[in-house]
Design a protein around this motif. Structure first.
Motif, PDB file in Angstrom:
ATOM      1  N   ILE A 120       0.847  -1.206   0.000  1.00  0.00           N
ATOM      2  CA  ILE A 120       0.000   0.000   0.000  1.00  0.00           C
ATOM      3  C   ILE A 120       0.874   1.244   0.000  1.00  0.00           C
ATOM      4  N   GLY A 121       0.639   2.121  -0.981  1.00  0.00           N
ATOM      5  CA  GLY A 121       1.426   3.355  -1.096  1.00  0.00           C
ATOM      6  C   GLY A 121       2.590   3.167  -2.044  1.00  0.00           C
ATOM      7  N   THR A 122       2.264   2.857  -3.295  1.00  0.00           N
ATOM      8  CA  THR A 122       3.255   2.447  -4.310  1.00  0.00           C
ATOM      9  C   THR A 122       4.383   3.454  -4.523  1.00  0.00           C
ATOM     10  N   VAL A 139      -1.101  -0.702  -4.375  1.00  0.00           N
ATOM     11  CA  VAL A 139      -2.158   0.318  -4.440  1.00  0.00           C
ATOM     12  C   VAL A 139      -1.606   1.703  -4.096  1.00  0.00           C
ATOM     13  N   ASP A 140      -1.957   2.685  -4.887  1.00  0.00           N
ATOM     14  CA  ASP A 140      -1.673   4.078  -4.514  1.00  0.00           C
ATOM     15  C   ASP A 140      -2.887   4.927  -4.858  1.00  0.00           C
ATOM     16  N   ILE A 141      -3.106   5.931  -4.061  1.00  0.00           N
ATOM     17  CA  ILE A 141      -4.237   6.829  -4.304  1.00  0.00           C
ATOM     18  C   ILE A 141      -3.919   7.792  -5.442  1.00  0.00           C
ATOM     19  N   SER A 142      -2.640   7.918  -5.773  1.00  0.00           N
ATOM     20  CA  SER A 142      -2.221   8.841  -6.832  1.00  0.00           C
ATOM     21  C   SER A 142      -2.004   8.095  -8.149  1.00  0.00           C
ATOM     22  N   GLY A 162      -6.397   3.799  -5.767  1.00  0.00           N
ATOM     23  CA  GLY A 162      -7.516   4.002  -4.848  1.00  0.00           C
ATOM     24  C   GLY A 162      -7.033   4.204  -3.425  1.00  0.00           C
ATOM     25  N   ASP A 163      -8.019   4.375  -2.547  1.00  0.00           N
ATOM     26  CA  ASP A 163      -7.736   4.625  -1.136  1.00  0.00           C
ATOM     27  C   ASP A 163      -7.506   3.284  -0.415  1.00  0.00           C
ATOM     28  N   LEU A 164      -6.321   3.084   0.089  1.00  0.00           N
ATOM     29  CA  LEU A 164      -5.924   1.872   0.833  1.00  0.00           C
ATOM     30  C   LEU A 164      -6.472   0.579   0.215  1.00  0.00           C
ATOM     31  N   PHE A 165      -7.444  -0.058   0.878  1.00  0.00           N
ATOM     32  CA  PHE A 165      -7.907  -1.376   0.432  1.00  0.00           C
ATOM     33  C   PHE A 165      -9.082  -1.281  -0.560  1.00  0.00           C
ATOM     34  N   SER A 225       3.740  -1.777   3.770  1.00  0.00           N
ATOM     35  CA  SER A 225       3.449  -0.385   3.404  1.00  0.00           C
ATOM     36  C   SER A 225       4.500   0.575   3.962  1.00  0.00           C
ATOM     37  N   ASN A 226       4.812   1.581   3.174  1.00  0.00           N
ATOM     38  CA  ASN A 226       5.507   2.759   3.695  1.00  0.00           C
ATOM     39  C   ASN A 226       4.502   3.897   3.584  1.00  0.00           C
ATOM     40  N   PRO A 227       3.673   4.064   4.617  1.00  0.00           N
ATOM     41  CA  PRO A 227       2.573   5.034   4.517  1.00  0.00           C
ATOM     42  C   PRO A 227       3.068   6.452   4.819  1.00  0.00           C
ATOM     43  N   LEU A 272       1.066  14.438  -0.137  1.00  0.00           N
ATOM     44  CA  LEU A 272       0.234  13.243  -0.031  1.00  0.00           C
ATOM     45  C   LEU A 272       1.065  12.041   0.446  1.00  0.00           C
ATOM     46  N   ALA A 273       2.343  12.069   0.140  1.00  0.00           N
ATOM     47  CA  ALA A 273       3.229  10.971   0.526  1.00  0.00           C
ATOM     48  C   ALA A 273       3.789  11.158   1.928  1.00  0.00           C
ATOM     49  N   LEU A 274       3.608  12.340   2.498  1.00  0.00           N
ATOM     50  CA  LEU A 274       4.255  12.660   3.783  1.00  0.00           C
ATOM     51  C   LEU A 274       3.258  12.779   4.930  1.00  0.00           C
TER      52      LEU A 274
HETATM   53  C1  SAM Z   1       5.712   7.574   2.016  1.00  0.00           C
HETATM   54  S1  SAM Z   1       5.148   7.382   0.342  1.00  0.00           S
HETATM   55  C2  SAM Z   1       5.883   5.811  -0.050  1.00  0.00           C
HETATM   56  C3  SAM Z   1       6.233   5.665  -1.502  1.00  0.00           C
HETATM   57  C4  SAM Z   1       7.089   4.444  -1.826  1.00  0.00           C
HETATM   58  N1  SAM Z   1       6.420   3.218  -1.415  1.00  0.00           N
HETATM   59  C5  SAM Z   1       8.430   4.557  -1.114  1.00  0.00           C
HETATM   60  O1  SAM Z   1       8.646   3.836  -0.132  1.00  0.00           O
HETATM   61  O2  SAM Z   1       9.277   5.356  -1.555  1.00  0.00           O
HETATM   62  C6  SAM Z   1       3.444   7.036   0.610  1.00  0.00           C
HETATM   63  C7  SAM Z   1       2.626   6.750  -0.635  1.00  0.00           C
HETATM   64  O3  SAM Z   1       1.290   6.446  -0.199  1.00  0.00           O
HETATM   65  C8  SAM Z   1       0.360   7.048  -1.067  1.00  0.00           C
HETATM   66  N2  SAM Z   1      -0.876   7.258  -0.298  1.00  0.00           N
HETATM   67  C9  SAM Z   1      -1.163   8.244   0.579  1.00  0.00           C
HETATM   68  N3  SAM Z   1      -2.383   8.063   1.104  1.00  0.00           N
HETATM   69  C10 SAM Z   1      -2.889   6.942   0.537  1.00  0.00           C
HETATM   70  C11 SAM Z   1      -4.124   6.236   0.658  1.00  0.00           C
HETATM   71  N4  SAM Z   1      -5.081   6.655   1.492  1.00  0.00           N
HETATM   72  N5  SAM Z   1      -4.303   5.125  -0.078  1.00  0.00           N
HETATM   73  C12 SAM Z   1      -3.334   4.680  -0.926  1.00  0.00           C
HETATM   74  N6  SAM Z   1      -2.146   5.298  -1.078  1.00  0.00           N
HETATM   75  C13 SAM Z   1      -1.921   6.419  -0.362  1.00  0.00           C
HETATM   76  C14 SAM Z   1       1.033   8.330  -1.528  1.00  0.00           C
HETATM   77  O4  SAM Z   1       0.504   8.757  -2.755  1.00  0.00           O
HETATM   78  C15 SAM Z   1       2.505   7.883  -1.613  1.00  0.00           C
HETATM   79  O5  SAM Z   1       2.822   7.436  -2.910  1.00  0.00           O
END
Ligand code: SAM
Length: 301
Positions: A137-139, A160-163, A188-191, A205-207, A229-231
């Motif tokens: 989760i969070g590609t 899965v990524d929301i972006s 999409g959003d998480l699951f 996941s690296n959320p 969004l990633a932070l």
């Molecule tokens: C910390 S980054 C990790 C990116 C990559 N996996 C890495 O380790 O470099 C978090 C990722 O989660 C995605 N993300 C944030 N909220 C999300 C959600 N609710 N559902 C799915 N993905 C989400 C972001 O778009 C981002 O790409």
């Protein structure tokens, strides 16, 4: 780029006003130091190697060479952008992670060495298991699923990524590394994009896990240029982590593991969240090479 004031170490063959590799490295290092870079010499070398289309090491055997007009123009643009805190990885368009090179754009987080701890930990769970299924989760750039697929030839991964923009970058990286046939990228959003009833051996996941108020304190490279969004992990950094812990049990096979990256001050809170949930056993917080809490993991009881 203006003439450097300090041109002490000019090659004997270059005329004093010529931009040799050595002079441009010195000038750029000095300029980026003044603009707050924490690694000005390294930045200068990476940007110059990129401008010349050569390996960094080759700069050292060509110190006395004079840059072409085109190389100088390219370098000038990159240095200008770097001086405004744009990360080097975005400027050159790629970043190394776990000995693989990943294309990066401003739509994806730049892969961090910290995240290699999460990948190592995940690989240790895969062992020799044939045909493991993983949900990531969070590609982002795809650095996690692609590295896992490269290291373990029989895993199948849903990522899965929301972006959508991030997912596109990850797909391109998966094709470059020839693992696209084993990774199913979903948006999409998480699951939410998953087919109901699917169960995985592992969820990784690296959320986003930075506290919202701390984002203003981050280095300008991160704060101004990487996707929030990633932070942004919400008020206490744990918004997404809470949802992962709560929802993962219904997507895990019995005995399956949930592993995710955490901030160095989030270990205790994550242990408490796992414990309070009641569905997990073998709760562990793993440290990174700097001895900071970095990965939380637990097994579905
Ligand atoms: C910390 S980054 C990790 C990116 C990559 N996996 C890495 O380790 O470099 C978090 C990722 O989660 C995605 N993300 C944030 N909220 C999300 C959600 N609710 N559902 C799915 N993905 C989400 C972001 O778009 C981002 O790409």
């Amino acid at each position: 780029m203006s003439t450097p004031e300090n041109s002490a170490a000019v090659s004997p063959v270059a005329k004093p006003d010529e931009w040799t590799v050595q002079r441009i490295l010195e000038w750029t290092t000095n300029h980026l130091t003044q603009h707050g870079s924490e690694s000005p010499r390294l930045d200068a070398e990476i940007l110059l190697a990129h401008s010349r289309g050569c390996a960094r090491i080759e700069l050292y055997t060509r110190f006395a060479e004079v840059l072409t007009d085109e190389e100088r123009a390219t370098m000038r643009e990159l240095v200008k952008r770097r001086a405004k805190a744009e990360p080097v990885a975005y400027l050159v368009g790629h970043k190394e992670f776990y000995n693989l090179s990943f294309q990066v754009t401003a739509d994806v987080l730049i892969p961090r060495p910290d995240t290699e701890t999460l990948v190592m930990e995940t690989l240790s769970h895969l062992g020799d298991q044939a045909e493991s299924t993983i949900l990531e989760i969070g590609t982002g750039s795809g650095c996690i699923p692609i590295t896992l697929a490269k290291r373990h030839s029989s895993v199948r991964i849903t990522s899965v990524d929301i972006s959508e923009a991030a997912s596109d970058v990850a797909k391109s990286n998966a094709e470059t590394h020839e693992v696209a046939d084993r990774i199913d990228f979903q948006i999409g959003d998480l699951f939410s994009p998953l087919e109901s009833g699917t169960q995985f051996d592992l969820i990784v996941s690296n959320p986003p896990y930075i506290k919202e108020d701390d984002i203003a304190e981050l280095d300008p490279d991160v704060r101004l240029h990487e996707p929030h969004l990633a932070l942004n992990g919400g008020a206490d950094g744990l918004d997404v982590i809470r949802r992962l812990i709560e929802t993962a049990p219904q997507w895990l096979k019995p005995g399956g593991w949930l592993l995710f990256e955490i901030g160095e001050d989030e270990g205790n809170a994550c242990r408490e969240l796992f414990t309070a949930n009641g569905s997990y056993t073998n709760i562990q917080i793993i440290k990174d090479l700097n001895k900071h809490d970095r990965v939380a993991k637990a097994q579905l009881a």
